[in-house]
Design a protein around this motif. Structure first.
Motif, mmCIF file in Angstrom:
data_model
loop_
_atom_site.group_PDB
_atom_site.id
_atom_site.type_symbol
_atom_site.label_atom_id
_atom_site.label_comp_id
_atom_site.label_asym_id
_atom_site.label_seq_id
_atom_site.Cartn_x
_atom_site.Cartn_y
_atom_site.Cartn_z
ATOM 1 N N TYR A 67 0.773 -1.322 -0.045
ATOM 2 C CA TYR A 67 -0.103 -0.221 -0.064
ATOM 3 C C TYR A 67 1.004 1.140 0.025
ATOM 4 N N PHE A 68 1.839 1.130 0.749
ATOM 5 C CA PHE A 68 2.884 2.433 0.995
ATOM 6 C C PHE A 68 3.708 2.551 -0.295
ATOM 7 N N LEU A 69 3.851 1.668 -0.958
ATOM 8 C CA LEU A 69 4.815 1.636 -2.260
ATOM 9 C C LEU A 69 4.171 1.455 -3.493
ATOM 10 N N MET A 70 2.949 1.539 -3.698
ATOM 11 C CA MET A 70 2.271 1.402 -4.928
ATOM 12 C C MET A 70 2.478 2.536 -5.781
ATOM 13 N N ASP A 71 2.540 3.783 -5.489
ATOM 14 C CA ASP A 71 2.893 4.811 -6.243
ATOM 15 C C ASP A 71 4.371 5.287 -6.714
ATOM 16 N N SER A 72 5.455 4.138 -6.420
ATOM 17 C CA SER A 72 6.679 4.280 -6.785
ATOM 18 C C SER A 72 6.572 3.889 -8.287
ATOM 19 N N PRO A 73 7.759 4.485 -8.978
ATOM 20 C CA PRO A 73 7.724 4.240 -10.521
ATOM 21 C C PRO A 73 7.902 2.920 -10.976
ATOM 22 N N SER A 74 8.472 2.092 -10.091
ATOM 23 C CA SER A 74 8.696 0.475 -10.388
ATOM 24 C C SER A 74 7.583 -0.500 -9.948
ATOM 25 N N SER A 75 6.718 0.091 -9.290
ATOM 26 C CA SER A 75 5.733 -0.738 -8.679
ATOM 27 C C SER A 75 4.595 -1.539 -9.700
ATOM 28 N N ASP A 76 3.955 -2.396 -9.366
ATOM 29 C CA ASP A 76 3.206 -3.404 -10.142
ATOM 30 C C ASP A 76 1.900 -2.501 -10.044
ATOM 31 N N PRO A 77 1.452 -2.219 -11.126
ATOM 32 C CA PRO A 77 0.237 -1.467 -11.548
ATOM 33 C C PRO A 77 -1.156 -2.096 -10.947
ATOM 34 N N ASN A 78 -0.943 -3.424 -10.823
ATOM 35 C CA ASN A 78 -2.166 -4.182 -10.522
ATOM 36 C C ASN A 78 -2.381 -4.012 -8.739
ATOM 37 N N ILE A 79 -1.463 -3.434 -8.242
ATOM 38 C CA ILE A 79 -1.582 -3.280 -6.803
ATOM 39 C C ILE A 79 -2.309 -2.022 -6.507
ATOM 40 N N LYS A 80 -1.955 -0.941 -7.312
ATOM 41 C CA LYS A 80 -2.707 0.277 -7.302
ATOM 42 C C LYS A 80 -4.119 0.196 -7.840
ATOM 43 N N ILE A 81 -4.404 -0.950 -8.785
ATOM 44 C CA ILE A 81 -5.819 -1.265 -9.157
ATOM 45 C C ILE A 81 -6.479 -1.898 -7.949
ATOM 46 N N ASP A 82 -5.947 -2.963 -7.403
ATOM 47 C CA ASP A 82 -6.672 -3.604 -6.352
ATOM 48 C C ASP A 82 -6.993 -2.863 -5.262
ATOM 49 N N SER A 83 -5.853 -1.866 -4.904
ATOM 50 C CA SER A 83 -6.035 -1.211 -3.358
ATOM 51 C C SER A 83 -6.556 0.039 -3.504
ATOM 52 N N THR A 84 -6.632 0.755 -4.790
ATOM 53 C CA THR A 84 -7.239 2.315 -4.574
ATOM 54 C C THR A 84 -8.373 2.264 -5.725
ATOM 55 N N ILE A 85 -8.157 1.739 -7.110
ATOM 56 C CA ILE A 85 -9.160 1.974 -8.039
ATOM 57 C C ILE A 85 -10.434 1.124 -7.788
ATOM 58 N N SER A 86 -10.014 -0.054 -7.142
ATOM 59 C CA SER A 86 -11.146 -1.065 -6.812
ATOM 60 C C SER A 86 -12.250 -0.487 -6.035
ATOM 61 N N SER A 87 -11.602 0.222 -5.043
ATOM 62 C CA SER A 87 -12.558 0.565 -3.709
ATOM 63 C C SER A 87 -13.316 1.799 -4.324
ATOM 64 N N LEU A 88 -12.812 2.476 -5.166
ATOM 65 C CA LEU A 88 -13.549 3.654 -5.582
ATOM 66 C C LEU A 88 -14.572 3.094 -6.492
ATOM 67 N N LEU A 89 -14.349 2.068 -7.401
ATOM 68 C CA LEU A 89 -15.182 1.767 -8.342
ATOM 69 C C LEU A 89 -16.456 1.075 -7.666
ATOM 70 N N GLN A 90 -16.096 0.510 -6.510
ATOM 71 C CA GLN A 90 -17.121 -0.041 -5.549
ATOM 72 C C GLN A 90 -18.281 0.691 -5.044
ATOM 73 N N GLN A 91 -17.796 2.067 -4.864
ATOM 74 C CA GLN A 91 -18.673 3.120 -4.314
ATOM 75 C C GLN A 91 -19.542 3.864 -5.770
ATOM 76 N N CYS A 92 -19.526 3.512 -6.784
ATOM 77 C CA CYS A 92 -20.244 3.886 -7.875
ATOM 78 C C CYS A 92 -21.456 3.114 -8.229
ATOM 79 N N SER A 93 -22.474 3.836 -8.573
ATOM 80 C CA SER A 93 -23.980 3.254 -9.064
ATOM 81 C C SER A 93 -23.712 2.765 -10.333
ATOM 82 N N ALA A 94 -24.527 1.933 -10.784
ATOM 83 C CA ALA A 94 -24.494 1.129 -12.173
ATOM 84 C C ALA A 94 -24.252 2.137 -13.313
ATOM 85 N N GLU A 95 -24.905 3.361 -12.945
ATOM 86 C CA GLU A 95 -24.719 4.356 -14.337
ATOM 87 C C GLU A 95 -23.554 5.254 -14.250
#
Length: 123
Positions: A67-95
């Motif tokens: 979680y603390f390293l996911m924004d570093s240039p050499s980090s795995d982009p899937n970590i950011k998707i799983d821990s940040t983007i996924s939680s934001l998407l879960q808050q969205c309506s279907a529309e």
């Protein structure tokens, strides 16, 4: 090329995790066994945090070290998707999810067209 760590971003994530846990710098630094001054420098990206301290912070805040390293240039982009983007998407309506999907497709198409143009100039 040596993998790089963005210590300022690591510090921002430490601060975010600490605030979400409702702790002050003094409280978390005490739990972690380090001085508040050193903890503050790490949180502000002015000191390179040690791996043992980062691990302790991750345990005390309930976050994985990634979680603390996911924004570093050499980090795995899937970590950011799983821990940040996924939680934001879960808050969205279907529309909203439909809008996000269409917007993301447009961004990917645009990025690909820019890359093709740049490749054409390089050759």
């Amino acid at each position: 090329m040596q993998p790089q760590i963005d210590y300022k971003q690591v510090g921002r994530r430490i601060k975010q995790a600490r605030n979400e846990c409702g702790m002050t710098q003094d409280e978390l630094s005490t739990l972690c066994g380090c001085s508040t001054a050193y903890f503050s420098r790490c949180e502000n990206g002015r000191a390179k945090i040690s791996l043992p301290l980062l691990f302790t912070i991750s345990v005390k805040t309930g976050r994985g070290v990634d979680y603390f390293l996911m924004d570093s240039p050499s980090s795995d982009p899937n970590i950011k998707i799983d821990s940040t983007i996924s939680s934001l998407l879960q808050q969205c309506s279907a529309e909203m999810l439909t809008l996000v999907e269409h917007s993301l497709k447009e961004l990917v198409d645009y990025d690909q067209s820019i890359r093709k143009r740049l490749e054409g100039r390089a050759s």
